[in-house]
Design an enzyme around this catalytic site. Structure first.
Site, mmCIF file in Angstrom:
data_model
loop_
_atom_site.group_PDB
_atom_site.id
_atom_site.type_symbol
_atom_site.label_atom_id
_atom_site.label_comp_id
_atom_site.label_asym_id
_atom_site.label_seq_id
_atom_site.Cartn_x
_atom_site.Cartn_y
_atom_site.Cartn_z
ATOM 1 N N LYS A 56 0.801 -1.230 0.000
ATOM 2 C CA LYS A 56 0.000 0.000 0.000
ATOM 3 C C LYS A 56 0.836 1.284 0.000
ATOM 4 C CE LYS A 56 -3.322 -1.297 -0.704
ATOM 5 N NZ LYS A 56 -3.590 -2.118 -1.950
ATOM 6 N N HIS A 122 7.086 -7.318 -2.291
ATOM 7 C CA HIS A 122 6.892 -6.658 -0.994
ATOM 8 C C HIS A 122 7.833 -7.271 0.045
ATOM 9 C CE1 HIS A 122 3.400 -4.483 -2.354
ATOM 10 N NE2 HIS A 122 2.585 -5.498 -2.370
ATOM 11 N N SER A 152 -4.897 2.624 4.206
ATOM 12 C CA SER A 152 -5.027 1.983 2.894
ATOM 13 C C SER A 152 -5.063 0.455 3.057
ATOM 14 C CB SER A 152 -3.853 2.411 2.006
ATOM 15 O OG SER A 152 -3.959 1.860 0.728
#
Ligand SMILES: Nc1ncnc2c1ncn2[C@@H]1O[C@H](COP(=O)(O)OS(=O)(=O)O)[C@@H](OP(=O)(O)O)[C@H]1O
Length: 309
Positions: A56, A122, A152
């Site tokens: 995010k 990530h 988010s």
């Protein structure tokens, strides 16, 4: 955060909420952990460009910018496929039955992708497969302030069904602060990559800088890549990658993902695209507590964040 029953014909394993597993101490989706041996053994190519982020933090935005740069600002070429196929997600692995329109495993997709490849991850820096460093690959890391990230992420947990039920925001905030969300501690992630930036060919960017002055940030990226493009192309890149354009672009907004995996009616993937939305969600007490926690966990670091722009 409980396990929810999966209902409806044809869903099989897809779309079921499930508790996270643990990969070397990092909370992660169980299917990704199952696929970990292939990810760890992944063979990077010397001209791969890695896009690394905590979730995010502007991954999709940066991915679209880079795909545009790689295609010299040709909008039609960048509509050739969904962003998750144009920029494969390294550690992604689907569970069980895969609906036709959803992506296959990241490693498999990458093996089929011609060079030069853009690769999304990530992963925290300590889990990055060794071949990226061995091959001397360039990396662009993008960080975003944690207050906007947690908001988010909270909405993303609701719409992306691979996550456990996030519960109420107060509960999710605690989980986030304690690193008990997918990919673990935001603090360790942003600090880990920040500390490695001298060792690697790494460009460290901030979502807030990109919001403030996207032209300057795109120029930084071009310089890092050793590319020169004419002003007209820069203008096209900036226009095509604005939030408004990406939100209505089916190749960028994740709306082609099956709704059993992402339910945009709960919250769109392209949600607000602003800095400072946390102010619409945090109570005064939550903000004070978060600030104290932030000071403790960022102590001794020269890494600074802008909480709004
Ligand atoms: N072009 C552009 N401009 C500004 N902001 C943008 C843009 N594209 C995506 N976004 C916002 O980025 C958030 C999603 O982050 P990621 O792409 O990192 O998500 S993911 O981790 O890959 O699922 C999510 O943030 P929130 O709106 O705050 O939820 C997206 O709206």
């Amino acid at each position: 955060m409980g396990l929810q029953r999966c209902v409806g014909p044809g869903l099989l394993n897809e779309g079921c909420r499930e508790e996270l597993g643990s990969l070397h101490g990092i909370p992660l989706y169980k299917s990704f952990i199952e696929g970990w041996p292939q990810v760890e053994a992944f063979q990077a190519r010397h001209d791969d460009l890695l896009i690394a982020t905590y979730p995010k933090s502007g991954t999709t935005w940066l991915s679209e910018i880079l795909d545009m740069i790689y295609h010299d600002g040709d909008v039609e070429k960048c509509r050739r496929d969904a962003i998750f196929n144009r920029v494969p997600f390294l550690e992604m692995k689907s569970r069980g039955h895969i609906p036709l329109s959803s992506p296959s495993a990241g490693v498999e997709l990458l093996e089929k992708t011609p060079s030069p490849r853009l690769v999304k991850t990530h992963l925290p820096v300590q889990l990055l497969p060794a071949s990226f460093q061995e091959k001397g690959c360039k990396v662009i890391y993008m960080a975003r302030n944690p207050k906007d990230v947690v908001i988010s992420y909270y909405y993303f947990y609701q719409m992306a069904k691979m996550h456990p039920d996030p519960g109420m925001l107060a509960e999710f905030l605690e989980a986030f602060m304690n690193g008990k969300v997918a990919y673990g501690s935001w603090y360790e992630h942003v600090r880990g990559w920040w500390e490695k930036r001298q060792e690697k060919q790494l460009l460290y960017l901030f979502y807030e800088d990109m919001k403030k002055d996207p032209r300057r940030e795109v120029q930084k990226i071009l310089q890092f890549l050793g590319k020169e493009v004419v002003e007209e192309t820069v203008a096209r890149i900036l226009h095509h990658t604005s939030f408004q354009e990406m939100k209505k672009n089916p190749a960028a907004n994740y709306e082609t993902m099956p709704s059993s995996l992402m339910d945009h009616s709960l919250s769109p993937f392209m949600r607000k695209g602003i800095s400072g939305d946390w102010k619409n969600h945090f109570t005064v007490a939550q903000n004070e507590r978060f600030d104290r926690h932030y000071q403790q966990h960022m102590a001794g670091s020269d890494l600074c964040f802008q909480m709004e722009v």
